[in-house]
Design an enzyme around this catalytic site. Structure first.
Site, PDB file in Angstrom:
ATOM      1  N   ARG A  45       0.820  -1.216   0.000  1.00 13.42           N
ATOM      2  CA  ARG A  45       0.000   0.000   0.000  1.00 13.42           C
ATOM      3  C   ARG A  45       0.856   1.269   0.000  1.00 13.42           C
ATOM      4  O   ARG A  45       0.351   2.368  -0.166  1.00 13.42           O
ATOM      5  CB  ARG A  45      -0.951   0.003   1.186  1.00 13.42           C
ATOM      6  CG  ARG A  45      -0.284   0.061   2.525  1.00 13.42           C
ATOM      7  CD  ARG A  45      -1.326   0.038   3.615  1.00 13.42           C
ATOM      8  NE  ARG A  45      -0.722  -0.051   4.923  1.00 13.42           N
ATOM      9  CZ  ARG A  45      -1.391  -0.300   6.026  1.00 13.42           C
ATOM     10  NH1 ARG A  45      -2.686  -0.528   5.975  1.00 13.42           N
ATOM     11  NH2 ARG A  45      -0.776  -0.356   7.183  1.00 13.42           N
ATOM     12  N   LYS A 135       6.572 -17.243   9.171  1.00 16.00           N
ATOM     13  CA  LYS A 135       6.185 -17.452  10.558  1.00 16.00           C
ATOM     14  C   LYS A 135       5.829 -16.097  11.177  1.00 16.00           C
ATOM     15  O   LYS A 135       6.341 -15.078  10.678  1.00 16.00           O
ATOM     16  CB  LYS A 135       7.313 -18.128  11.330  1.00 16.00           C
ATOM     17  CG  LYS A 135       8.554 -17.256  11.506  1.00 16.00           C
ATOM     18  CD  LYS A 135       9.407 -17.715  12.638  1.00 16.00           C
ATOM     19  CE  LYS A 135      10.216 -16.557  13.125  1.00 16.00           C
ATOM     20  NZ  LYS A 135      11.096 -16.712  14.179  1.00 16.00           N
ATOM     21  N   HIS A 165      13.118 -20.057   7.542  1.00 21.86           N
ATOM     22  CA  HIS A 165      14.339 -19.891   6.741  1.00 21.86           C
ATOM     23  C   HIS A 165      15.498 -20.728   7.291  1.00 21.86           C
ATOM     24  O   HIS A 165      16.466 -20.961   6.594  1.00 21.86           O
ATOM     25  CB  HIS A 165      14.721 -18.414   6.624  1.00 21.86           C
ATOM     26  CG  HIS A 165      15.245 -17.819   7.885  1.00 21.86           C
ATOM     27  ND1 HIS A 165      14.434 -17.284   8.843  1.00 21.86           N
ATOM     28  CD2 HIS A 165      16.499 -17.699   8.358  1.00 21.86           C
ATOM     29  CE1 HIS A 165      15.175 -16.849   9.841  1.00 21.86           C
ATOM     30  NE2 HIS A 165      16.428 -17.094   9.578  1.00 21.86           N
ATOM     31  N   GLU A 203      22.486 -15.516  21.106  1.00 17.66           N
ATOM     32  CA  GLU A 203      22.930 -14.368  20.305  1.00 17.66           C
ATOM     33  C   GLU A 203      23.540 -13.306  21.203  1.00 17.66           C
ATOM     34  O   GLU A 203      23.130 -13.148  22.360  1.00 17.66           O
ATOM     35  CB  GLU A 203      21.743 -13.736  19.580  1.00 17.66           C
ATOM     36  CG  GLU A 203      21.053 -14.656  18.617  1.00 17.66           C
ATOM     37  CD  GLU A 203      19.928 -13.956  17.890  1.00 17.66           C
ATOM     38  OE1 GLU A 203      20.184 -13.472  16.775  1.00 17.66           O
ATOM     39  OE2 GLU A 203      18.821 -13.888  18.424  1.00 17.66           O
ATOM     40  N   HIS A 227      12.248 -22.407  14.924  1.00 23.14           N
ATOM     41  CA  HIS A 227      13.504 -22.896  14.349  1.00 23.14           C
ATOM     42  C   HIS A 227      14.099 -24.088  15.106  1.00 23.14           C
ATOM     43  O   HIS A 227      14.518 -25.068  14.505  1.00 23.14           O
ATOM     44  CB  HIS A 227      14.537 -21.771  14.331  1.00 23.14           C
ATOM     45  CG  HIS A 227      14.038 -20.522  13.675  1.00 23.14           C
ATOM     46  ND1 HIS A 227      13.446 -20.514  12.438  1.00 23.14           N
ATOM     47  CD2 HIS A 227      14.054 -19.228  14.079  1.00 23.14           C
ATOM     48  CE1 HIS A 227      13.122 -19.272  12.113  1.00 23.14           C
ATOM     49  NE2 HIS A 227      13.476 -18.474  13.092  1.00 23.14           N
ATOM     50  N   LYS A 326      18.953 -13.606  23.823  1.00 23.91           N
ATOM     51  CA  LYS A 326      19.592 -12.403  23.279  1.00 23.91           C
ATOM     52  C   LYS A 326      20.518 -11.768  24.310  1.00 23.91           C
ATOM     53  O   LYS A 326      20.378 -12.023  25.513  1.00 23.91           O
ATOM     54  CB  LYS A 326      18.510 -11.376  22.915  1.00 23.91           C
ATOM     55  CG  LYS A 326      17.734 -11.725  21.670  1.00 23.91           C
ATOM     56  CD  LYS A 326      16.871 -10.541  21.250  1.00 23.91           C
ATOM     57  CE  LYS A 326      16.170 -10.798  19.942  1.00 23.91           C
ATOM     58  NZ  LYS A 326      17.072 -10.957  18.807  1.00 23.91           N
ATOM     59  N   LYS A 331      28.328 -15.840  21.445  1.00 23.07           N
ATOM     60  CA  LYS A 331      27.445 -16.495  20.470  1.00 23.07           C
ATOM     61  C   LYS A 331      27.624 -17.991  20.638  1.00 23.07           C
ATOM     62  O   LYS A 331      28.753 -18.468  20.717  1.00 23.07           O
ATOM     63  CB  LYS A 331      27.866 -16.150  19.044  1.00 23.07           C
ATOM     64  CG  LYS A 331      27.628 -14.734  18.649  1.00 23.07           C
ATOM     65  CD  LYS A 331      27.957 -14.580  17.163  1.00 23.07           C
ATOM     66  CE  LYS A 331      27.942 -13.118  16.798  1.00 23.07           C
ATOM     67  NZ  LYS A 331      29.194 -12.574  16.356  1.00 23.07           N
TER      68      LYS A 331
END
Ligand code: NDP
Length: 454
Positions: A45, A135, A165, A203, A227, A326, A331
């Protein structure tokens, strides 16, 4: 690869997903497979000129280093259509301009996607149309079931591509080869030899301005419900005879149907926590609860852990620990398989320094097998040695793999309707326990490795 031109119609073409993931993914797909013929249509839009849209497509293809003549052909064919997709007449006019075969990619807010699907049922889509959905697929078991029923009123199941993904990430697809293409691991992939499995996606990134989405999702929904349970399904499924999509998806669904919270006790099996102010990789991170757009009363978790079991013969008694969060200090994006102790180590050898482990790093991809053996120095001393292999860089971005599969009409890398429902069935008791206050919301400083004792 079909030589027919497929029309890829992106609904929500001005949004973040299109800009950050879909168009760059398309670029890597066309770089690797320049013979593909695809007509890219964008609808949204938002007011956007034809030139501006084509410039966006061109930039993404140039960034991916698509051969120039291929890029120019795709750009010249690409069109933008300013459309309010919730206006039936506008949606009809848009569909009339598409070709066949048609792939509709919903890069829209989930609530808008549902409403557009209702309109598509009334308007009817061309035979063979594929629907690609992002998702989250619903926000509960009931809403996922309702969404599935709605989608089936538009196209058959084989034409519905529910996207995760992670299934386009080559290191995860490598699990299939690792498990089933060598003599060594296949026979020991059972509870008899494996003591526990950890699937972890920690992460260092904090909220990064995504409160509008994340504060409603949280770590359990954002990562574990989708995931990490999908990785578990690939990890734990029975051996396929072929790589036919229906076979693989059926085996994944079978594995997911066996999943239960550890001890059938969602309270004891789950933990949740939220980060407070701290420092991550030299950068100050504010308290999650004070971030713009966050409602602290919602008690959204930024770190979640869920231990599950599979109630089947292969995996009985093996805990699978799924964890993601997070703003952590390090990591850790990996699958760790911890093997049981050998039945007997010869008396006279020093004890093994630790259990044997297989570590599959997801980003960047590598596999390491840590084995107890006599290695250096005293031959009767045992040490842990690592046999390691780097996994090659993936040929394209995960969204490139996914888009290629959609254009080919191959749903192998997507989630079947019953799988999507199972994913909710597994986490719903956990949410119920959390809502009932049975699992405290713990705290951890940003940059730490989570609450003490986890
Ligand atoms: P955005 O809000 O950035 O983009 C959605 C786009 O759709 C906007 O341009 C929006 O316009 C447009 N839109 C909304 N309503 C209509 C309508 N009635 N008619 C036409 N256009 C409309 O969302 P994202 O791109 O971030 O997300 C899209 C989907 O992808 C979501 O389901 C999300 O969960 C999923 N996803 C996103 C990821 C990401 O990193 N962004 C990662 C994985 C999944 P306007 O701005 O005017 O509202």
């Amino acid at each position: 690869m079909p030589d027919q031109t497929t029309t890829l119609l992106i609904l929500g073409a001005s949004g973040d997903l299109t800009r950050r993931l879909l168009l760059p993914g398309l670029g890597t797909l066309l770089r690797e497979e320049p013979g593909r013929t695809v007509r890219v249509m964008g609808a949204d839009r938002v007011e956007l000129s034809q030139e501006d849209w084509q410039a966006k497509v061109r930039d993404s293809l140039a960034e991916a280093e698509v051969p120039q003549e291929v890029a120019e052909r795709v750009v010249a064919d690409s069109t933008y259509h300013r459309t309010d997709l919730l206006e039936k007449d506008q949606l009809r006019a848009l569909l009339e301009q598409t070709g066949s075969p048609l792939a509709l990619y919903f890069a829209l807010p989930p609530a808008v996607t549902v409403k557009v699907c209702v309109l598509l049922e009334e308007l009817r889509v061309p035979e063979g149309t594929r629907l690609a959905l992002e998702k989250p697929f619903g926000d509960s078991l009931e809403s996922a079931q309702e969404l599935n029923r709605q989608l089936l009123r538009v196209v058959p199941e084989g034409s519905i591509f529910r996207i995760d993904h992670f299934l386009g990430v080559s290191t995860i697809l490598n699990l299939i080869g690792l498990r089933f293409a060598n003599r060594l691991l296949q026979p020991i992939w059972t509870a008899e030899h494996i003591e526990r499995v950890e699937i972890c996606y920690d992460e260092t990134l904090a909220l990064e301005g995504r409160a509008g989405y994340y504060d409603h999702a949280g770590a359990l929904m954002d990562m574990i419900q989708s995931h990490l349970l999908e990785i578990l399904a690939f990890f734990a499924m029975e051996a396929p005879a072929t790589m036919q999509p229906e076979e693989i998806r059926g085996l994944k669904a079978q594995a997911l149907r066996a999943v239960q919270p550890w001890g059938h006790d969602p309270t004891a099996a789950s933990r949740r926590a939220r980060y407070t102010a701290g420092e991550v990789e030299g950068t100050q991170v504010p308290d999650y609860a004070s971030e713009e757009g966050v409602d602290p009363e919602r008690e959204t978790e930024t770190l979640a852990q869920l231990t599950v079991q599979l109630d089947n013969a292969r995996w009985s008694g093996v805990p699978f620990v799924l964890r993601s969060g997070k703003a952590l200090g390090d990591k850790a994006k990996r699958v760790v398989v911890v093997f049981r102790e050998p039945a007997h180590t010869p008396t006279g050898l020093s004890p093994a320094p630790g259990p044997d482990r297989l570590v599959l790093e997801l980003k960047p991809g590598s596999v390491a097998l840590e084995l107890s053996m006599n290695a250096e120095g005293d031959p009767f001393d045992l040490e842990q040695k690592e046999l390691a292999a780097e996994l090659g860089k993936s040929r394209m971005l995960p969204y490139g793999e996914i888009l290629g599969a959609i254009l080919d009409g191959n749903p192998l890398l997507t989630i079947r309707g019953d799988e999507a429902e199972e994913l909710w069935r597994i986490v719903e008791p956990v949410y119920a326990a959390w809502r009932a206050g049975e699992v405290p919301l713990e705290e951890y400083a940003a940059g730490s490795d989570g609450p003490g004792g986890w």
